[in-house]
Scaffold this motif. Sequence first.
Motif, short mmCIF file in Angstrom:
data_model
loop_
_atom_site.label_atom_id
_atom_site.label_comp_id
_atom_site.label_asym_id
_atom_site.label_seq_id
_atom_site.Cartn_x
_atom_site.Cartn_y
_atom_site.Cartn_z
N TRP A 1 0.84 -1.20 0.00
CA TRP A 1 0.00 0.00 0.00
C TRP A 1 0.87 1.25 0.00
CZ3 TRP A 1 -5.57 0.31 1.05
CH2 TRP A 1 -6.04 1.63 1.09
N ALA A 2 1.95 1.23 0.81
CA ALA A 2 2.80 2.42 0.94
C ALA A 2 3.45 2.79 -0.39
CB ALA A 2 3.87 2.19 2.00
N ARG A 3 3.91 1.80 -1.15
CA ARG A 3 4.52 2.11 -2.45
C ARG A 3 3.51 2.72 -3.41
NH1 ARG A 3 9.71 0.78 -3.05
NH2 ARG A 3 10.62 -0.95 -1.87
N LEU A 4 2.27 2.27 -3.33
CA LEU A 4 1.21 2.89 -4.14
C LEU A 4 0.92 4.30 -3.64
CD1 LEU A 4 -1.24 -0.15 -4.41
CD2 LEU A 4 -0.01 0.91 -6.31
N HIS A 5 0.88 4.45 -2.34
CA HIS A 5 0.52 5.73 -1.72
C HIS A 5 1.50 6.85 -2.08
CE1 HIS A 5 -0.58 8.67 1.32
NE2 HIS A 5 0.67 8.65 1.76
N VAL A 6 2.81 6.56 -2.05
CA VAL A 6 3.79 7.64 -2.26
C VAL A 6 3.79 8.15 -3.69
CG1 VAL A 6 5.28 6.88 -0.37
CG2 VAL A 6 5.71 6.04 -2.70
N ILE A 7 3.20 7.40 -4.62
CA ILE A 7 3.10 7.92 -5.99
C ILE A 7 1.64 8.25 -6.34
CG2 ILE A 7 5.22 7.04 -7.00
CD1 ILE A 7 3.80 4.56 -7.88
N GLY A 8 0.83 8.42 -5.30
CA GLY A 8 -0.47 9.04 -5.51
C GLY A 8 -1.67 8.13 -5.65
N ASP B 1 -12.25 2.18 -13.08
CA ASP B 1 -13.26 1.12 -12.96
C ASP B 1 -12.77 -0.18 -13.61
OD1 ASP B 1 -15.60 -0.11 -12.25
OD2 ASP B 1 -16.73 0.62 -13.98
N LYS B 2 -11.67 -0.69 -13.07
CA LYS B 2 -11.16 -2.01 -13.47
C LYS B 2 -10.77 -2.75 -12.20
CE LYS B 2 -7.29 -4.47 -15.58
NZ LYS B 2 -8.13 -5.59 -16.07
N GLU B 3 -11.08 -4.02 -12.17
CA GLU B 3 -10.78 -4.82 -10.99
C GLU B 3 -9.45 -5.56 -11.18
OE1 GLU B 3 -14.10 -6.78 -8.77
OE2 GLU B 3 -13.04 -8.59 -9.42
N PHE B 4 -8.56 -5.43 -10.22
CA PHE B 4 -7.31 -6.18 -10.20
C PHE B 4 -7.47 -7.35 -9.24
CE2 PHE B 4 -6.30 -1.88 -11.44
CZ PHE B 4 -5.41 -2.05 -12.50
N ILE B 5 -6.77 -8.43 -9.50
CA ILE B 5 -6.98 -9.67 -8.76
C ILE B 5 -6.66 -9.53 -7.28
CG2 ILE B 5 -4.71 -10.67 -9.21
CD1 ILE B 5 -8.03 -12.59 -9.28
N ASN B 6 -5.68 -8.67 -6.96
CA ASN B 6 -5.30 -8.39 -5.57
C ASN B 6 -4.37 -7.18 -5.58
OD1 ASN B 6 -2.59 -9.42 -6.10
ND2 ASN B 6 -3.48 -11.46 -5.92
N ILE B 7 -3.94 -6.75 -4.40
CA ILE B 7 -3.13 -5.55 -4.30
C ILE B 7 -1.77 -5.72 -4.98
CG2 ILE B 7 -2.16 -6.17 -2.04
CD1 ILE B 7 -2.26 -3.18 -1.31
N LEU B 8 -1.21 -6.94 -4.97
CA LEU B 8 0.08 -7.18 -5.61
C LEU B 8 -0.03 -7.04 -7.13
CD1 LEU B 8 2.77 -7.76 -4.21
CD2 LEU B 8 2.48 -10.18 -4.79
N HIS B 9 -1.16 -7.49 -7.67
CA HIS B 9 -1.42 -7.33 -9.10
C HIS B 9 -1.48 -5.84 -9.46
CE1 HIS B 9 -4.55 -7.83 -12.58
NE2 HIS B 9 -3.34 -7.63 -13.07
#
Length: 402
Positions: free
Chosen positions: A239-246, A279-287
């Motif tokens: 989550w943090a790696r996603l968070h720091v780039i917005g 509006d696209k579903e990813f299989i999980n957070i790692l995906h």
Amino acid sequence: MVVDEGKDPEAEEAQQSRLILNNFLSPNQCNELEFIHKSCSTVGYRPNVFSTTLSHLIATNSPHFLTPFIPIRERLKEKVEEFFGCEYELVVEFTGLISWSRGASIGWHSDDNRPYLKQRHFSAVCYLNNYGDDFSGGLFHFQNGEPQTIVPLRGDVVIYTADNRNIHSVDEIIDGERLTLALWFSRESSHDEDAKLISLLSERTLHNNKCLPLPASSDMYWFSLDQSSEDHLGFDICWARLHVIGFDILYAEDKSCCSDISELLMEPVQLARGNELFDKEFINILHALQVVQYYCWKASEVEATKIEVETSKVLLLSELQQHKISSLKSLFLKDNHLAEMVFRRATPTCSESMQQSFDWTKFAATIAMWEGYARDCYEGILRSLPYWKVQESIFKVSFDKM
């Protein structure tokens, strides 16, 4: 042997036991390994360190990411054997991507300084980003001989014996994330990493060709300043790696009341940015993380790609959805300041600056590119595995010659 009395014999011996290779890896190779690490890394073996091992890639259904490592491992082993005069004697004992964040350091040591590390005879450290641009601190020092200090520069490699001829240290990281590819080589075939990896690959079912990752235990992704304590004030690094780039995540189903992070890591997610929802579903957070990091790597190549994004694919977040994101963020980012301190460079990097002009259309195009990249890598692993089993070695297979 005649010794120059003006020189320290120990320093001369140390100098002869190390090799510096400039620009050994190309910028694209460095960027690709950075993409893999930031997509797949777990909490590492030391405080403020993150790692990506090849066995972990296999265990999380991302064996296709082994593909970029193969030619690099081969070339490095050849260089080590040539320089130290031990052709055809060595096996790769360990391969891993390792990043050091703010606060990480290590004092004087040799790489074989524990009884369980005595099989390590030679070391190779490949620098994947730049001192000064991407991180501050983190200089590498040898205790004896020349060069005494190594300034990490992208693409450079330092090779040395793992014994006490090359006692070394790494300064504390002040800011940013220092990323390396580390390999150790052994004369003892019983410590051959390839045999272990081939066994792991053989045990897994490599036929779905979907290349969709499966997260490991949440403990492997949870970072806190004191990993040994029961204090869970910290953050999930995905989550943090996603968070720091917005980016934020939103679960397709209402999971805002769930407190089991291990369960949540496996659930389908959507990506949000600002007040917009893709509006696209990813299989999980790692995906989702792999696609986002691939976008960071490849966005400049998507400029000319013309893929229309339906207006229905980008929606405005409702107040309820924003509330759910806030609830989830309090679960995954218990210490938001710590996440910012660990993963965000004080001076914005090129990728972070690029994110300021984010384009959902380019992002949609990148998803298709990521799928093609992963599929090509996966097919290469599938085709190579029978040859690896026969030779009991992982090597680059040239199918065009067969």
